[in-house]
Design a protein around this motif. Structure first.
Motif, PDB file in Angstrom:
ATOM      1  N   LYS A 132       0.826  -1.200   0.000  1.00 58.04           N
ATOM      2  CA  LYS A 132       0.000   0.000   0.000  1.00 58.04           C
ATOM      3  C   LYS A 132       0.863   1.255   0.000  1.00 58.04           C
ATOM      4  N   LEU A 133       0.501   2.163  -0.868  1.00 57.55           N
ATOM      5  CA  LEU A 133       1.171   3.444  -0.948  1.00 57.55           C
ATOM      6  C   LEU A 133       0.383   4.474  -0.158  1.00 57.55           C
ATOM      7  N   SER A 134       1.074   5.254   0.653  1.00 55.99           N
ATOM      8  CA  SER A 134       0.438   6.370   1.343  1.00 55.99           C
ATOM      9  C   SER A 134       1.362   7.579   1.234  1.00 55.99           C
ATOM     10  N   THR A 135       0.848   8.725   1.610  1.00 55.92           N
ATOM     11  CA  THR A 135       1.644   9.956   1.541  1.00 55.92           C
ATOM     12  C   THR A 135       1.621  10.657   2.897  1.00 55.92           C
ATOM     13  N   PRO A 136       2.375  10.117   3.864  1.00 54.79           N
ATOM     14  CA  PRO A 136       2.390  10.756   5.179  1.00 54.79           C
ATOM     15  C   PRO A 136       3.039  12.137   5.115  1.00 54.79           C
ATOM     16  N   ARG A 137       2.661  12.991   6.058  1.00 59.19           N
ATOM     17  CA  ARG A 137       3.263  14.327   6.125  1.00 59.19           C
ATOM     18  C   ARG A 137       4.663  14.203   6.692  1.00 59.19           C
TER      19      ARG A 137
END
Length: 119
Positions: free
Chosen positions: A39-44
């Protein structure tokens, strides 16, 4: 309004290159038993605000984008899809680094180290 039968299937939010698909297959080949995909996510994080992160997932979240690849299922975190629509994801490996690289038409800027981006 037009003929509804001519509508194409919805395009995936992110296009994976062949190298990216091969990397997903490699990750799935050595995944923990309970993993159902990556899974790809874009955390800050980083100096521009958002970073790319890829992790194993053990359960499907309701609104995640789901992309079937020959080597396994690739998920995109529902909160991240908005930032990534129209992006192409590639896997790049050289003497100094290895990682997923994104060609993101939504990114308005990126930090010098390539660690984060902003939209």
């Amino acid at each position: 309004m037009g003929d509804m039968k001519t509508c194409a299937a919805p395009k995936a939010a992110v296009i994976l290159t062949e190298r990216a698909e091969q990397r997903v297959a490699q990750l799935m080949a050595k995944a923990p038993d309970e993993a159902i995909g990556v899974k790809l996510s874009t955390p800050r994080r980083g100096c521009s605000g958002l970073a790319y992160s890829v992790d194993y997932v053990t359960e499907e979240a309701k609104f995640d984008e789901k992309i079937e690849t020959p080597g396994g299922t690739f998920y995109i975190d529902s909160a991240s899809v908005l930032y990534l629509i129209g992006s192409t994801m590639d896997w790049v490996e050289d003497d100094f680094t290895a990682g997923f690289v994104f060609e993101n038409p939504n990114a308005k800027g990126a930090c010098g180290c390539g660690e984060s981006f902003m939209v």
